[in-house]
Write an enzyme that holds these catalytic residues in place. Structure first.
Site, PDB file in Angstrom:
ATOM      1  N   ARG A  40       0.835  -1.207   0.000  1.00 55.86           N
ATOM      2  CA  ARG A  40       0.000   0.000   0.000  1.00 55.86           C
ATOM      3  C   ARG A  40       0.869   1.256   0.000  1.00 55.86           C
ATOM      4  NH1 ARG A  40      -3.048   2.371   4.868  1.00 55.86           N
ATOM      5  NH2 ARG A  40      -4.562   3.802   3.957  1.00 55.86           N
ATOM      6  N   GLY A  46       4.876  10.769  -8.123  1.00 51.41           N
ATOM      7  CA  GLY A  46       5.643   9.687  -8.719  1.00 51.41           C
ATOM      8  C   GLY A  46       6.350   8.824  -7.700  1.00 51.41           C
ATOM      9  N   ASP A 106       8.996   8.275  -5.916  1.00 52.43           N
ATOM     10  CA  ASP A 106      10.214   8.988  -5.520  1.00 52.43           C
ATOM     11  C   ASP A 106      10.496   8.924  -4.022  1.00 52.43           C
ATOM     12  OD1 ASP A 106       8.201  10.601  -4.546  1.00 52.43           O
ATOM     13  OD2 ASP A 106       9.020  12.473  -5.330  1.00 52.43           O
ATOM     14  N   SER A 145       8.760  10.009  -1.660  1.00 53.26           N
ATOM     15  CA  SER A 145       8.320  11.192  -0.928  1.00 53.26           C
ATOM     16  C   SER A 145       7.403  10.840   0.234  1.00 53.26           C
ATOM     17  CB  SER A 145       7.635  12.188  -1.867  1.00 53.26           C
ATOM     18  OG  SER A 145       6.551  11.579  -2.561  1.00 53.26           O
ATOM     19  N   ASN A 176      -2.843   8.565   4.616  1.00 53.34           N
ATOM     20  CA  ASN A 176      -1.550   7.957   4.940  1.00 53.34           C
ATOM     21  C   ASN A 176      -1.321   7.744   6.426  1.00 53.34           C
ATOM     22  OD1 ASN A 176      -0.823   7.821   2.241  1.00 53.34           O
ATOM     23  ND2 ASN A 176       0.234   9.791   2.259  1.00 53.34           N
ATOM     24  N   HIS A 184      -5.655  -5.986  -3.124  1.00 48.93           N
ATOM     25  CA  HIS A 184      -6.381  -6.050  -1.851  1.00 48.93           C
ATOM     26  C   HIS A 184      -6.559  -7.484  -1.374  1.00 48.93           C
ATOM     27  CE1 HIS A 184      -8.355  -1.816  -2.443  1.00 48.93           C
ATOM     28  NE2 HIS A 184      -7.132  -1.756  -1.950  1.00 48.93           N
ATOM     29  N   THR A 185      -6.154  -8.441  -2.203  1.00 48.67           N
ATOM     30  CA  THR A 185      -6.208  -9.840  -1.772  1.00 48.67           C
ATOM     31  C   THR A 185      -5.407 -10.065  -0.493  1.00 48.67           C
ATOM     32  OG1 THR A 185      -5.767 -12.128  -2.425  1.00 48.67           O
ATOM     33  CG2 THR A 185      -4.246 -10.483  -3.260  1.00 48.67           C
ATOM     34  N   SER A 190      -9.505 -15.555   2.972  1.00 49.99           N
ATOM     35  CA  SER A 190      -8.171 -15.817   2.425  1.00 49.99           C
ATOM     36  C   SER A 190      -7.223 -14.683   2.789  1.00 49.99           C
ATOM     37  CB  SER A 190      -8.247 -15.979   0.909  1.00 49.99           C
ATOM     38  OG  SER A 190      -6.976 -16.307   0.365  1.00 49.99           O
ATOM     39  N   ASP A 236      -4.013 -14.494  -3.913  1.00 51.33           N
ATOM     40  CA  ASP A 236      -4.760 -15.415  -4.769  1.00 51.33           C
ATOM     41  C   ASP A 236      -5.938 -14.683  -5.402  1.00 51.33           C
ATOM     42  OD1 ASP A 236      -6.647 -15.197  -2.707  1.00 51.33           O
ATOM     43  OD2 ASP A 236      -5.977 -17.039  -1.728  1.00 51.33           O
TER      44      ASP A 236
END
Length: 331
Positions: free
Chosen positions: A71, A81, A83, A85, A100, A196-197, A251, A256
């Site tokens: 994530r 980008g 980088d 940051s 965040n 997100h698995t 799971s 998967d």
């Protein structure tokens, strides 16, 4: 009569040639494309093994680091980008933006950076470490391996005001727009969302969808009715908003296609995920990844391909960036 000494011009020319050759090689490397596979070469030949070792120890100490770092890499690349940051600390840095605040795994990147500064001082960027760590964590959860192009530089700017990420209630149209802005197509959108698995989300992010969707007093009608009480029990209406729930029910922590199959049966936790099944443009992609529609798509291979593309978003090169000594602060 003075003494005559035999002079061999090679004694001067050979060392000069060696110096010039080394200089020419170094200058030539400046003009080779970056990022690229094998960028560091002999300058830091063991960069990947060092990062991999740190990732393994932190994964087995806390498997939640896997979705955390994946994530983090996504959040980094989608803001200014790839980088690094997002790694910068400060009162108004990206880390302080609401999306965040729940990021975790910063210690993993700092640990790898500390070891790399010992082995290869001022050589490997924090942005590259994050890209490698994301790949290695995915592998440990059963996901694919892919070659990570290296040579990114670290950015010097990190502002909370720049953080504008895809959200948990975004429609497919909005998600497509956000991904297209990063040169990622609709298939990339579906495939990367399927990361997100191995993911989790805080109850506060999606709870209303299971209790009071759009102020209707009822759950989102696209949710499988049998799934509603399960999530309501994990995220009571007045419960802890920070409590985390697996985005791939049944799971958790395993890379998967179970996540995609859950969407098929109305068991997507996030609205932005479930719409990938209900939308007529993205549903066929989900079906192809599940082997329900021809031509089939192999989830692992496609995820690796899309991660490779994402890792090249707006990379810093030349005078645009630096190699940080510490990942949480500019030099």
């Amino acid at each position: 009569m003075g003494r005559v000494t035999n002079f061999n011009p090679l004694c001067v020319l050979l060392p000069l040639f060696i110096v010039l050759a080394a200089t020419a090689t170094a200058q030539a490397n400046l003009f080779l494309p970056r990022p690229r596979i094998g960028y560091y070469g002999s300058a830091c030949w063991n960069v990947e093994s060092i990062v991999r070792s740190v990732v393994r120890s932190n994964y087995f100490a806390n498997p939640a680091n896997a979705p955390g770092i994946l994530r983090m890499h996504f959040h980094d690349c989608f803001v200014r980008g790839c980088d690094g940051s997002v790694l910068l600390d400060g009162p108004n840095s990206e880390r302080t933006a609401i999306p965040n605040l729940s990021l975790r795994g910063f210690n993993v990147i700092e640990e790898a950076k500390t070891q790399l500064e010992i082995a290869c001082p001022r050589t490997v960027s924090c942005a590259d470490i994050l890209a490698l760590a994301a790949r290695d964590f995915v592998v440990l959860t059963g996901g694919p391996w892919w070659a990570v192009p290296l040579g990114r530089l670290d950015g010097r700017v990190s502002l909370a005001s720049d953080v504008d990420l895809p959200g948990p209630t975004d429609s497919v149209a909005v998600q497509k727009q956000r991904f297209a802005a990063k040169n990622l197509n609709t298939q990339d959108l579906v495939v990367l969302a399927a990361g997100h698995t191995i993911g989790t989300a805080g109850c506060g992010v999606f709870r209303n969808r299971f209790f009071n969707y759009n102020n209707t007093g009822s759950p989102d009608p696209t949710i499988n009715p049998s799934f509603v009480p399960q999530i309501q029990a994990q995220c009571p209406l007045n419960g802890n908003a920070a409590a985390r729930v697996a985005l791939d029910t049944g799971s958790e922590g395993q890379f998967d296609t179970s996540y995609l199959n859950n969407l098929r049966f109305g068991r997507g936790v996030l609205e932005s995920d479930q719409v990938l099944w209900t939308n007529p443009e993205t549903r066929p992609i989900v079906e192809r990844l599940l082997g329900l529609r021809f031509p089939f798509l192999l989830f692992g291979s496609e995820f690796a391909r899309s991660m490779y593309k994402m890792s090249l978003i707006e990379v810093k090169t030349g005078l645009d960036g630096e190699i940080r000594r510490v990942c949480s602060a500019v030099n």
